[in-house]
Scaffold this active site. Structure first.
Site, short mmCIF file in Angstrom:
data_model
loop_
_atom_site.label_atom_id
_atom_site.label_comp_id
_atom_site.label_asym_id
_atom_site.label_seq_id
_atom_site.Cartn_x
_atom_site.Cartn_y
_atom_site.Cartn_z
N GLN A 136 4.89 73.95 14.75
CA GLN A 136 5.24 74.65 15.98
C GLN A 136 4.80 73.82 17.20
O GLN A 136 3.65 73.43 17.31
CB GLN A 136 4.56 76.04 16.00
CG GLN A 136 4.95 76.90 17.16
CD GLN A 136 6.44 77.25 17.19
OE1 GLN A 136 7.03 77.59 16.16
NE2 GLN A 136 7.06 77.15 18.36
N LYS A 196 9.49 83.52 12.69
CA LYS A 196 9.99 82.62 11.65
C LYS A 196 9.55 83.11 10.27
O LYS A 196 10.33 83.10 9.31
CB LYS A 196 9.50 81.18 11.91
CG LYS A 196 10.23 80.55 13.10
CD LYS A 196 9.61 79.28 13.61
CE LYS A 196 10.32 78.87 14.91
NZ LYS A 196 9.72 77.70 15.56
N ASP A 246 13.54 71.34 11.24
CA ASP A 246 13.75 71.47 12.69
C ASP A 246 14.79 70.46 13.19
O ASP A 246 15.32 70.59 14.30
CB ASP A 246 12.43 71.21 13.44
CG ASP A 246 11.80 72.50 13.98
OD1 ASP A 246 12.54 73.48 14.13
OD2 ASP A 246 10.59 72.50 14.24
#
Ligand code: NAP
Length: 280
Positions: free
Chosen positions: A96, A52, A119
């Site tokens: 995460q 990422k 997200d």
């Protein structure tokens, strides 16, 4: 033989488009950073976090890494998120997953400001997606829609069967396929006659988390098969939920693992970050 849907190539196209868009936004004085928080040192998570950060660097977005020790308390993590919510330069916040067991993931997801929820996991983002309002789309399902569209697969009117009903893949996938006018069937571990249901699919999306479970007997000739699963086989090689070799000979198009859905998830995360910078 099926057409191979090349997620690596399509994700690269998307990242190149985003790079150009981010540069134009920069010229207009619009910039921003993605804050990436990792708690603990799970090796798989570390790989995802690194990918990422690399994607941010490629596109020209700043990334801020917060690598917190495993013992970080829920309170400490929530405090950091509250601070990042307030920081103007931070346009996206990503925690995460999975988190260590002593931290409640739902609480953490809900602490992220919906306008920085790149997200797309916050209940407000999910609600907006459900009723077709603007908001961040969940990255893996949004990536699959792009894979299908950019490969010329027609979705409207097709029967799409989804295996899996998780909050991050199966459920949002069903909503997005519905939005694209597919007729959608969602299946799960309690579904009866899974094989027969899957055999009716024009588009079969497999997100069950069971290595190489779906063989040719689940697939109608000419179906499009999207494999979301990621696993390591006994030889430590990456594989999906689908028995690629035998399904490939039957399907009209199929995604490989690796190089199918996986790269699209990061590309769509970058898309959400650029969208957030644009909408500041
Ligand atoms: P998950 O939360 O474990 O959900 C799995 C789903 O599959 C559940 O809904 C489960 O049903 C269903 N299922 C399990 N066994 C089944 C069976 N025998 N028959 C029918 N349905 C069955 O997994 P997930 O987070 O959605 O992820 C699925 C897979 O995709 C995993 O391999 C994961 O690593 C991978 N993944 C990849 C990406 C990517 O970027 N490529 C992103 C996310 C996930 P119940 O609800 O009844 O238990």
């Amino acid at each position: 033989m099926a057409k191979i849907i090349d997620g690596k190539k399509i994700s690269q196209q998307i990242k190149d488009e985003l790079k150009e868009k981010a540069a134009k936004l920069k010229e207009q004085g619009k910039t921003g950073a993605l804050a990436v928080i990792q708690v603990g040192q799970d090796p798989a998570s570390s790989v995802y976090v690194r990918n990422k950060k690399n994607a941010c660097a490629y596109i020209g977005i700043e990334s801020l890494a917060y690598e917190l020790p495993e013992e970080t308390t829920e309170e400490e993590l929530l405090k950091l998120i509250a601070e990042l919510n307030e920081k103007e330069q931070v346009k996206g916040i990503l925690v995460q997953l999975p988190l260590p067991g002593h931290i409640c993931e739902d609480k953490v997801i809900q602490a992220i400001s919906p306008c920085k929820d790149v997200d797309g996991f916050h209940p407000q983002s999910v609600g907006a997606m459900t009723i077709g309002e603007p908001g961040f789309l969940s990255c893996t399902p949004a990536g699959i829609i792009q894979l299908l569209k950019r490969s010329g697969v027609e979705i409207a009117g097709k029967h799409c069967v989804i295996i899996g009903r998780s909050n991050i893949v199966g459920k949002p996938m069903a909503l997005l396929m519905l939005r694209e006018n597919a007729t959608v069937t969602i299946t799960h571990s309690r579904t009866r006659n899974l094989k027969e249901v899957c055999q009716q699919a024009d588009i079969l999306i497999v997100a069950m988390g069971k290595p190489q479970f779906i063989g040719a007997e689940y697939v109608k000739e000419g179906a499009v098969v999207i494999d979301v699963g990621i696993h390591r086989d006994e030889n430590n090689k990456l594989c999906g939920d689908v028995k690629f070799a035998e399904v490939e000979s039957l399907a009209s198009a199929i995604t490989p693992v690796p190089g199918g859905v996986g790269p699209m998830t990061i590309a769509m995360l970058m898309n959400n970050c650029v969208q957030s910078i644009e909408e500041e």
